[in-house]
Design an enzyme around this catalytic site. Structure first.
Site, PDB file in Angstrom:
ATOM      1  N   ARG A  86       0.836  -1.213   0.000  1.00  0.00           N
ATOM      2  CA  ARG A  86       0.000   0.000   0.000  1.00  0.00           C
ATOM      3  C   ARG A  86       0.863   1.253   0.000  1.00  0.00           C
ATOM      4  NH1 ARG A  86      -4.561   0.283   4.523  1.00  0.00           N
ATOM      5  NH2 ARG A  86      -2.790   0.870   5.820  1.00  0.00           N
ATOM      6  N   LYS A 189      -2.772   6.420   1.361  1.00  0.00           N
ATOM      7  CA  LYS A 189      -2.499   6.829   2.748  1.00  0.00           C
ATOM      8  C   LYS A 189      -1.566   8.038   2.749  1.00  0.00           C
ATOM      9  CE  LYS A 189      -2.328   4.655   7.271  1.00  0.00           C
ATOM     10  NZ  LYS A 189      -3.569   5.279   7.743  1.00  0.00           N
ATOM     11  N   GLU A 225     -16.257   6.282   4.754  1.00  0.00           N
ATOM     12  CA  GLU A 225     -15.544   5.718   5.902  1.00  0.00           C
ATOM     13  C   GLU A 225     -15.476   6.741   7.022  1.00  0.00           C
ATOM     14  OE1 GLU A 225     -11.344   4.940   5.448  1.00  0.00           O
ATOM     15  OE2 GLU A 225     -11.137   6.445   3.886  1.00  0.00           O
TER      16      GLU A 225
HETATM   17  N1  PLP Z   1      -9.266   4.418   6.808  1.00  0.00           N
HETATM   18  C1  PLP Z   1      -8.443   5.389   7.191  1.00  0.00           C
HETATM   19  C2  PLP Z   1      -8.735   6.770   6.757  1.00  0.00           C
HETATM   20  C3  PLP Z   1      -7.326   5.081   7.976  1.00  0.00           C
HETATM   21  O1  PLP Z   1      -6.493   6.042   8.370  1.00  0.00           O
HETATM   22  C4  PLP Z   1      -7.100   3.753   8.361  1.00  0.00           C
HETATM   23  C5  PLP Z   1      -5.935   3.418   9.173  1.00  0.00           C
HETATM   24  O2  PLP Z   1      -4.964   2.931   8.715  1.00  0.00           O
HETATM   25  C6  PLP Z   1      -7.988   2.776   7.941  1.00  0.00           C
HETATM   26  C7  PLP Z   1      -9.078   3.141   7.176  1.00  0.00           C
HETATM   27  C8  PLP Z   1      -7.778   1.338   8.300  1.00  0.00           C
HETATM   28  O3  PLP Z   1      -6.777   0.753   7.530  1.00  0.00           O
HETATM   29  P1  PLP Z   1      -5.924  -0.458   8.097  1.00  0.00           P
HETATM   30  O4  PLP Z   1      -6.903  -1.489   8.504  1.00  0.00           O
HETATM   31  O5  PLP Z   1      -5.102  -0.890   6.948  1.00  0.00           O
HETATM   32  O6  PLP Z   1      -5.148   0.067   9.229  1.00  0.00           O
HETATM   33  C1  COI Z   2      -4.032   3.489  11.668  1.00  0.00           C
HETATM   34  O1  COI Z   2      -5.053   2.915  12.059  1.00  0.00           O
HETATM   35  O2  COI Z   2      -2.947   2.906  11.617  1.00  0.00           O
HETATM   36  C2  COI Z   2      -4.047   4.864  11.213  1.00  0.00           C
HETATM   37  O3  COI Z   2      -3.173   5.223  10.491  1.00  0.00           O
HETATM   38  C3  COI Z   2      -5.064   5.801  11.697  1.00  0.00           C
HETATM   39  C4  COI Z   2      -4.382   7.018  12.268  1.00  0.00           C
HETATM   40  C5  COI Z   2      -5.215   8.222  12.022  1.00  0.00           C
HETATM   41  C6  COI Z   2      -4.057   6.839  13.710  1.00  0.00           C
END
Ligand code: PLP
Ligand code: COI
Length: 346
Positions: A86, A189, A225
């Site tokens: 990612r 991200k 989201e």
């Molecule tokens: N959506 C956003 C905006 C996020 O910052 C995160 C955190 O990483 C997620 C979703 C969840 O992604 P992940 O499950 O890969 O941490």
């Molecule tokens: C995560 O869940 O790892 C994120 O990056 C969310 C962050 C805003 C703390």
């Protein structure tokens, strides 16, 4: 017990989601078209040029991961290959160099190992949050990509992201501001997506919610989201549904939860647009999910001037409880890792 098994004397169960300085961090520099080897350093500060594109034009991105201690003492990462991929996808979108997957995973492992005393012990309820980041650092002024880049990985022991007890429910408030545009950077991200969300989160918190919930920015009808997590819904017919949208971050936690729902609970799963106002009457359970959020049940959602309950607004529902137990069981090395998701940092 050898020296690296010694733990810091912290009140692990009291930790919130805050930065805590640990011993070492990984740093590598990209210059003249190539990455350096990288090294572990102790300085938590980064000295960069005042013209660096990361601080003017947000040419930077990051990842979020966790390490957990298993009952047998191993320290486990969860699907680090997907975070590496990612970050690669985000880097491409922002015209930054790829951090090779091998280097990304090595840096994460080295950083966690070097900070073993900061990895919360098994059973403490806390975990080690890992923050890989890639920033444009060289001298620049015009709107163009940086000439050099720094990749860093630092870690911090953390507790729960939302202030709730145990698997307590959270509240979300639909934002009147958009997080991401169709065909924008919402599915990457990139730090730039988050600065714009600070005010939305503040407004949501003023309403008594934990966090903002974004609807699609084209029509403001479909769930996108939350500010820092994806959304998963259990419908009254038992189907597990998650939004289909090009503007949301492809969450690794969500992908894992959907697999567990299908393969372990035998439920029908769907990724499709979810029309909030029309469909909420059919929600029996909902949750926000992500690395930081883990799986946080959603008890109520604010929109159109009112709170709307989802299932029992005070308690996690049975399906979300099972999904949480399955996910966390694998992440903590308590359950059989039948999908091969965990990686031992040793
Ligand atoms: N959506 C956003 C905006 C996020 O910052 C995160 C955190 O990483 C997620 C979703 C969840 O992604 P992940 O499950 O890969 O941490
Ligand atoms: C995560 O869940 O790892 C994120 O990056 C969310 C962050 C805003 C703390």
């Amino acid at each position: 017990m050898n020296a690296s098994d010694q733990k810091q004397s912290l009140n692990w169960s009291e930790l919130g989601f805050q930065y805590k300085k640990t011993d070492s961090r990984f740093r590598a520099v990209w210059r003249d078209g190539a990455w350096g080897e990288g090294e572990m350093i102790s300085d938590e500060f980064i000295a960069i040029h005042e013209g660096a594109p990361s601080i003017h034009y947000a040419q930077q991105c990051f990842e979020g991961m966790k390490a957990q201690t298993a009952p047998d003492g191993r320290i486990l990462l969860f699907r680090p290959d997907l975070n590496a991929q990612r970050m690669g996808r985000t880097a491409e979108r922002l015209l930054m160099p790829h951090v090779p997957e091998e280097m990304f995973v090595r840096a994460v492992r080295d950083t966690v190992r070097a900070n073993a005393s900061w990895v919360p012990p098994y059973g403490s309820g806390a975990s080690l949050y890992i923050r890989p980041m890639l920033i444009g650092v060289g001298e620049n002024l015009g709107l163009k990509p940086a000439q050099s880049y720094e990749f860093r990985v630092f870690v911090s022991p953390v507790g729960p992201y939302y202030k709730t007890a145990g698997l307590g429910t959270i509240k979300l408030a639909v934002s009147e501001m958009d997080r991401a545009a169709p065909s924008g950077t919402g599915s990457y991200k990139a730090g730039a997506n988050y600065a714009g969300g600070l005010l939305a989160t503040k407004r949501a918190q003023e309403l008594g919610a934990n966090e903002a919930l974004y609807l699609d920015s084209r029509e403001r009808r479909f769930i996108d989201e939350a500010g820092s997590a994806n959304i998963v819904v259990v419908m009254r017919d038992g189907t597990v549904v998650t939004p289909k949208s090009d503007a949301i971050l492809p969450s690794i936690t969500r992908r894992s939860i959907m697999t567990l729902a299908e393969k372990k609970l035998g439920l029908v799963t769907e990724e499709r647009p979810i029309e909030l106002r029309k469909e909420i009457v059919n929600f029996s359970e909902a949750a926000a999910c992500g690395t930081a959020a883990v799986l946080s049940p959603v008890g109520s959602i604010w929109f159109d001037g009112d709170w709307h309950d989802v299932g029992n607004p005070e308690h996690v529902g049975p399906v979300m409880q099972q999904l949480y137990d399955l996910l966390v069981g694998i992440q903590k090395g308590e359950a059989d890792d039948e999908f091969g998701w965990t990686v031992d940092v040793a």
